[in-house]
Every structure is written in structure tokens, then in C-alpha cells.
Design an enzyme around this catalytic site. Structure first.
Site, mmCIF file in Angstrom:
data_model
loop_
_atom_site.group_PDB
_atom_site.id
_atom_site.type_symbol
_atom_site.label_atom_id
_atom_site.label_comp_id
_atom_site.label_asym_id
_atom_site.label_seq_id
_atom_site.Cartn_x
_atom_site.Cartn_y
_atom_site.Cartn_z
ATOM 1 N N GLY A 88 -23.123 -45.719 -2.405
ATOM 2 C CA GLY A 88 -23.350 -44.456 -3.088
ATOM 3 C C GLY A 88 -22.097 -43.719 -3.522
ATOM 4 O O GLY A 88 -22.185 -42.598 -4.007
ATOM 5 N N GLN A 89 -20.922 -44.345 -3.361
ATOM 6 C CA GLN A 89 -19.699 -43.682 -3.797
ATOM 7 C C GLN A 89 -19.675 -43.611 -5.321
ATOM 8 O O GLN A 89 -19.892 -44.604 -6.000
ATOM 9 C CB GLN A 89 -18.461 -44.421 -3.279
ATOM 10 C CG GLN A 89 -17.168 -43.705 -3.572
ATOM 11 C CD GLN A 89 -15.948 -44.387 -2.954
ATOM 12 O OE1 GLN A 89 -16.052 -45.431 -2.316
ATOM 13 N NE2 GLN A 89 -14.788 -43.798 -3.159
ATOM 14 N N VAL A 91 -17.232 -41.109 -7.016
ATOM 15 C CA VAL A 91 -15.844 -40.811 -7.351
ATOM 16 C C VAL A 91 -14.968 -41.680 -6.451
ATOM 17 O O VAL A 91 -15.053 -41.592 -5.230
ATOM 18 C CB VAL A 91 -15.522 -39.320 -7.135
ATOM 19 C CG1 VAL A 91 -14.051 -39.048 -7.401
ATOM 20 C CG2 VAL A 91 -16.406 -38.448 -8.029
ATOM 21 N N HIS A 95 -13.079 -39.152 -0.214
ATOM 22 C CA HIS A 95 -13.493 -37.787 0.086
ATOM 23 C C HIS A 95 -14.599 -37.801 1.126
ATOM 24 O O HIS A 95 -15.333 -38.771 1.268
ATOM 25 C CB HIS A 95 -13.938 -37.030 -1.174
ATOM 26 C CG HIS A 95 -15.070 -37.657 -1.910
ATOM 27 N ND1 HIS A 95 -14.941 -38.807 -2.665
ATOM 28 C CD2 HIS A 95 -16.366 -37.287 -2.015
ATOM 29 C CE1 HIS A 95 -16.097 -39.115 -3.215
ATOM 30 N NE2 HIS A 95 -16.980 -38.207 -2.824
ATOM 31 N N HIS A 97 -17.774 -35.485 2.747
ATOM 32 C CA HIS A 97 -18.698 -34.378 2.527
ATOM 33 C C HIS A 97 -18.965 -33.662 3.851
ATOM 34 O O HIS A 97 -19.224 -34.320 4.864
ATOM 35 C CB HIS A 97 -20.049 -34.880 2.005
ATOM 36 C CG HIS A 97 -19.988 -35.537 0.672
ATOM 37 N ND1 HIS A 97 -20.330 -34.880 -0.489
ATOM 38 C CD2 HIS A 97 -19.625 -36.790 0.308
ATOM 39 C CE1 HIS A 97 -20.184 -35.712 -1.515
ATOM 40 N NE2 HIS A 97 -19.753 -36.875 -1.054
#
Length: 111
Positions: A88-89, A91, A95, A97
Site C-alpha cells: 500500500g505504499q 509515496v 514515512h 503514519h
């Protein structure tokens, strides 16, 4: 390659930062207060970060939680790191969440 998280405009919107990472509000929040913890150095995924970057991200994760506790009083949190397209990455700059959860949001996730 143009990386959205490497943009000065994104970094200027940081709500907090340290030497190696910064925190911004998610552009498409799942819940009120959803933030992203992002290392300043561009790397494709969490497993490409250095130990120092992971420590810096962890420090900001805790500071961001305190900030969100004071501002929104959530009753729980999801901490999420998507690694790879099939996970589901979207970008491809590491990072993390931090998603505040509230009793009324009706989204229960069990692992």
C-alpha cells in the site's frame, strides 16, 4: 525524480522537526489529527533508513503523540508504515503514519 516529501514547501509546513526528521499533517487524513513522521533524507522505504534516522523518527513519533493528545484527546492510535507497492505504499519516501483514533470513528483494526 520529483519526491513530494523532499519539497521545501512540504518541509516548511512541518509542525515539528529534529535534525533528521520532521512531522506534517497528512494531506488526506484518515481521522482528525492524522500526521506523518518523515526522515529528511530520501529513502524508498523504512528498511533503507539508518539507525539514527529511526531513533529521530521515534523521538518525533512520541512528541507528535503528546501534541495530538493535548490538541484532540484521541482514545487510541494506529502507527503504520507501508513498505512497498503491494503493502500500500504510494509515496516512495519513507514515512510513518500516526493516526489518532476516537471511539466514535467506528474503525476497529485487530491484528
Amino acid at each position: 525524480m520529483n519526491c513530494i516529501f523532499c519539497s521545501n514547501m512540504v518541509r516548511e509546513n512541518a509542525i515539528m522537526e529534529n535534525e533528521l526528521a520532521f512531522v506534517i499533517h497528512d494531506k488526506y487524513p484518515q481521522t482528525k489529527g492524522h500526521v506523518l513522521v518523515i526522515p529528511k533524507r530520501c529513502s524508498d522505504n523504512f528498511f533503507q533508513t539508518t539507525g539514527e534516522e529511526r531513533v529521530a523518527m521515534s523521538e518525533l513519533l512520541h512528541k507528535a503523540k503528546k501534541y495530538l493528545d493535548e490538541k484532540y484527546s484521541p482514545t487510541g492510535y494506529n502507527i503504520l508504515v507501508n513498505t512497498g507497492k503491494d503493502a500500500g505504499q504510494v509515496v516512495f519516501h519513507t514515512h510513518m503514519h500516526l493516526i489518532p483514533r476516537y471511539e466514535a470513528d467506528g474503525k476497529k483494526v485487530f491484528c
